[in-house]
Each structure stands twice: as C-alpha cells, then as structure tokens.
Enzyme design. Structure first.
Site, PDB file in Angstrom:
ATOM      1  N   ARG A 101      24.947 -85.737  76.002  1.00 25.94           N
ATOM      2  CA  ARG A 101      24.601 -87.090  75.540  1.00 25.94           C
ATOM      3  C   ARG A 101      25.165 -87.373  74.142  1.00 25.94           C
ATOM      4  O   ARG A 101      25.554 -88.502  73.847  1.00 25.94           O
ATOM      5  CB  ARG A 101      23.088 -87.291  75.591  1.00 25.94           C
ATOM      6  CG  ARG A 101      22.575 -87.408  77.043  1.00 25.94           C
ATOM      7  CD  ARG A 101      21.064 -87.286  77.148  1.00 25.94           C
ATOM      8  NE  ARG A 101      20.403 -88.274  76.314  1.00 25.94           N
ATOM      9  CZ  ARG A 101      19.090 -88.255  76.055  1.00 25.94           C
ATOM     10  NH1 ARG A 101      18.311 -87.313  76.587  1.00 25.94           N
ATOM     11  NH2 ARG A 101      18.550 -89.180  75.290  1.00 25.94           N
ATOM     12  N   TYR A 153      28.357 -81.732  84.375  1.00 20.20           N
ATOM     13  CA  TYR A 153      27.576 -82.964  84.216  1.00 20.20           C
ATOM     14  C   TYR A 153      28.502 -84.164  84.344  1.00 20.20           C
ATOM     15  O   TYR A 153      29.696 -84.077  84.050  1.00 20.20           O
ATOM     16  CB  TYR A 153      26.918 -83.027  82.835  1.00 20.20           C
ATOM     17  CG  TYR A 153      25.740 -82.104  82.645  1.00 20.20           C
ATOM     18  CD1 TYR A 153      24.461 -82.512  82.997  1.00 20.20           C
ATOM     19  CD2 TYR A 153      25.896 -80.839  82.083  1.00 20.20           C
ATOM     20  CE1 TYR A 153      23.367 -81.683  82.810  1.00 20.20           C
ATOM     21  CE2 TYR A 153      24.812 -80.001  81.887  1.00 20.20           C
ATOM     22  CZ  TYR A 153      23.545 -80.421  82.252  1.00 20.20           C
ATOM     23  OH  TYR A 153      22.463 -79.605  82.067  1.00 20.20           O
ATOM     24  N   ARG A 192      16.854 -77.846  82.326  1.00 21.48           N
ATOM     25  CA  ARG A 192      15.569 -78.524  82.062  1.00 21.48           C
ATOM     26  C   ARG A 192      15.875 -79.955  81.669  1.00 21.48           C
ATOM     27  O   ARG A 192      15.807 -80.322  80.490  1.00 21.48           O
ATOM     28  CB  ARG A 192      14.798 -77.785  80.970  1.00 21.48           C
ATOM     29  CG  ARG A 192      14.449 -76.353  81.373  1.00 21.48           C
ATOM     30  CD  ARG A 192      13.447 -75.728  80.426  1.00 21.48           C
ATOM     31  NE  ARG A 192      13.427 -74.278  80.610  1.00 21.48           N
ATOM     32  CZ  ARG A 192      14.107 -73.407  79.876  1.00 21.48           C
ATOM     33  NH1 ARG A 192      14.881 -73.817  78.881  1.00 21.48           N
ATOM     34  NH2 ARG A 192      14.016 -72.115  80.113  1.00 21.48           N
ATOM     35  N   ASP A 231      15.881 -83.824  80.841  1.00 21.08           N
ATOM     36  CA  ASP A 231      14.925 -84.694  80.151  1.00 21.08           C
ATOM     37  C   ASP A 231      14.471 -85.833  81.065  1.00 21.08           C
ATOM     38  O   ASP A 231      15.096 -86.102  82.092  1.00 21.08           O
ATOM     39  CB  ASP A 231      15.593 -85.312  78.913  1.00 21.08           C
ATOM     40  CG  ASP A 231      15.644 -84.345  77.733  1.00 21.08           C
ATOM     41  OD1 ASP A 231      14.741 -83.499  77.621  1.00 21.08           O
ATOM     42  OD2 ASP A 231      16.597 -84.451  76.929  1.00 21.08           O
TER      43      ASP A 231
END
Lengths: 255, 255
Positions: free
Chosen positions: A208, A116, A51, A53
């Site tokens: 992040r 990622y 999901r 951002d």
C-alpha cells in the site's frame, strides 16, 4: 490419526475486520475456524499466510491446520462453503481448494513468496459499485513515470522506507521484489490501473505504501528517480501516502 | 418561491431494502428524503421513476421533488453526497445531477421510457466479488438461441406472461419493448452476458422474468420459437423463472 490440511481461500474483505481472529468482531480467521470446527467436529485453529487488514481482499490466501478428524480433505470446501452460505454475508468467503499435505508443512513458514495486486480506478467520478474494490484517483496518472519509478523497486533492497508502524516485529527489513508490473485497461478518463508485485516477503503495509508512492509519482509530485533516495533513506517519512485497503488483493502464494 | 427539482441518482442496491420508503428499514427514498430535508431545511418528499426492489441497482434513476428552499439546484449533489458519506454504508448512493425543471414536471409521469441492463456471469465458479452484481449461471448458454427468442419480444405486446403478482395494479399489460440487445464479453467458460432492454414501460418484475425465460432458452429448456406461445398465453405460468435482483440495473430514463 492427525492430518495436516492446506486450504486455498478467496474472500471479499469488505465485510471483515481483517484476517486475524479478534473477540466480538467478524474476521476471516474467526469465521473459518468456527465453520471448520463444526465440519471437523473438533476445535480447529488455522494459520494463514497473510494477515490481511480490514477491507483487503484475497483471491488465493493460503492456510494450514491439523487435527484428527473424519472428513476427507477434498470434502472440506463443499461442507464449509455450505455452512457459510447460510449467514447474513452470504458468499463473501469461500474455500477454493483443500488438500492433505505432509505433517510439518506450514502455509506461512514454507511459503517462498507472494503476489499482490493493487487496483486503481483512474477516473474523476467512479461508479458507486467499485467503492469497495478500487482506489479512486481523479488526476490522470503518468504511466511512464510510474513504470520508471517501479523499476528502482525491483530487486533486493532494505525496504524500511515502505514499512508502516504497528506490524509484527521483523528481524530484517531486507526483502526481494521479484517483479513489479503496471498494467492499464481502458482509455484516459476512465481506466483501471493494476500494480502487480511479487516478492519473497512484504513488510507491514509495504504494498500500500509502494502504491501510494507510485501514485504520487504518477501525479508528478515525486520524480521517478527520487525512488533511489527514498529507498536509501530507510525512512518512512520520505515515501508517499499509504493507499487505502480496498484496492489491495492477495493474489497468490508461492511454494 | 416554490421550485421543482429533477435528480439523477446512482446507487448500489445491495445495502437497501429497495427504493420505496418503509418504516424501520434502509431504503433509497428514505435515505434521500432525510438528507434532502436537512439540506433544504424543510421536509422533502421525492417521487422516483422506478420503485426498484431490494438488491436492484441504478445507474440513472430519476426523481422529482418541489418546495420552497434556498439552496441552488446545482449545489444539491455536493451537499447531499457530503452528508451521506458520513454513514456506515459510505458511498453506495450518490446524486449525479440536479437541475431545476418547470413546475408540474414529474419524473415518473413525464418519462417516455426506460432502459434496464441485466448482467449474467456465465461461469461455473464466480469470484466472490461479483456476488452482489451478477446472476451466476453455470451451464454455457446458447447465445444464438437467446437472441432469436429475444427478437419475438421486441415490439408492442400484451406482456401479462412476464408480470409478477404484487406490483402496483395497472390499467393495461400492453407495453412496447423498443430494443432488446444481448451482448457478451469474454470467452466461453467465463463471460459476462448483458441483456439491455428499453421500452415505454415495464410491468412488475418484467425484466427479471424475461431474463429468466431467456436463460432457460439459453440452457435449451425452452425453444426460441416457444416465445410466441408464451406471449400469446398471457399466463405467467408459461414463462421462465424470475432472475434474481442483484443482476438488474436501471440504466436510463428517457424524456
């Protein structure tokens, strides 16, 4: 007859309020469900793996949906992409692949892991063209220190220190990071730094916050060895800042 | 006391309806004049060198304006860029440099030449992230043929064949192209091709039509030597298509 379809999806997150369907705003799930419902001539709901951002990009997002519809699985990309190309944000979302999978297969629950990539532009005056695709860091980062710090993150750990508030509640904050590689291209003064991180699962904003913490190591604000204490603390307050969304790319989902 | 200021400007053309001020729509000149008028506390009108079309980018656009205002020339970038960063398109336009020049100096009339770059992505399935920054061409282009064709364009010629209708009327269609270089990076299958073209002046859409014609040479639709006949014809109908705006960058203005 009901069929189950697995999609591979690429998108530029700039023009979306994230993945998850929400009323009144443009989201990846919302746009895809609307287009798929038209193409399949029946209401479609999709389940995505990550999901993401607002502002976060995907090279290989995955999602499954099922239903009783006529269109062959391999015709779905061309039909959906054709519909989407008529919109005002032409071309920022694309289905790359679509194939039928056994009933019961679920894109998220059956995923074994994800990769990622976080892209930093280490340069004082970044060109305007990169603003939605990189995190600009002006001070020259110490790559050796960042790589040493990264080595402590690899493996199975309780990653509570790298979890932001506000995500889906999880049973455990233990995850396994299987690899964390830091690449750079270009000379000091203007270089792209990519942080590639793969693991069996990620907590909310984990990539992040890891990136923000590594940037502070690169700036000399956090010693590489302090990563051990940060992990042991299980306390978000000990880690670094949350790097901004536009540098983050979901690269791949493993099955 | 009246002062005359020369600006160097960088912008991502995606969110602008081109350079030139127009009512009701967002243009580079319009946004800059509004911000400069606030920063200088007096109404400002600027003259830009290249009236770039919607979607066309600039790395080094130049513009002059004059007036009686207090702010030192070298403080203008930080003041204007600060104002612009509060808008919804944060960061797509930036003043890189500002300096005082002798009164009477004019960014456009005093320019000796310009350099443009046109960027092609020669790949069958281009990533969504490049859609506003490259011209995607699927068929593998013949670089040798393109370079041979380019060699006929260099020098002083009547370039009427490469002029689109609709631009500012010009006294003559004779221009001098001082260099035309074609670079490539990456392997066949996924490569960036840059066409860099410098000259004393360019007709309306000239770089985009030259690019479209070179692409047709690269595809084998036009023989390289046919460039001689195209130039001699003075007829737009003999040249190739107009390459789309998003691949074009104004790189530099020469004084």
């Amino acid at each position: 007859m009901e069929r189950n379809i697995l999609l591979t999806i690429e998108y530029d997150g700039t023009g979306f309020h994230g993945w998850q369907r929400q009323p009144e705003v443009r989201t990846v799930q919302g746009v895809l469900e609307e287009a798929l419902s038209r193409v399949c001539a029946t209401p479609i709901t999709i389940d995505g793996v990550s999901r993401t951002d607002a502002g976060v990009h995907a090279l290989g997002q995955r999602a499954t949906f099922s239903g009783d519809f006529g269109i062959p699985a391999d015709r779905i990309p061309i039909a959906v992409n054709g519909l989407l190309s008529g919109t005002d944000r032409e071309g920022d979302l694309r289905i790359i692949e679509s194939r039928q999978v056994p009933s019961g297969f679920h894109a998220r629950f059956d995923a074994k892991g994800k990769k990622y990539r976080y892209m930093i532009r280490n340069e004082e005056n970044m060109a305007v063209f990169l603003r939605n695709y990189r995190y600009q860091v002006s001070e020259t980062l110490d790559m050796d220190a960042m790589r040493t710090a990264a080595s402590y993150i690899i493996g199975e750990h309780d990653f509570a220190c790298f979890q932001a508030a506000g995500g889906t509640p999880r049973e455990t904050t233990v995850r396994t990071v299987t690899s964390l590689d830091i690449f750079q291209e270009g000379e000091p003064g203007a270089r792209d730094i990519s942080i590639e991180i793969a693991g069996d699962g990620f907590l909310y904003n984990m990539v992040r916050i890891i990136t923000g913490t590594l940037v502070e190591v690169g700036r000399g604000k956090i010693a590489p060895e302090q990563m051990i204490n940060i992990l042991d603390s299980h306390d978000r307050g000990t880690a670094g800042h949350t790097a901004p969304p536009q540098g983050l790319y979901l690269v791949e989902v493993y099955y």
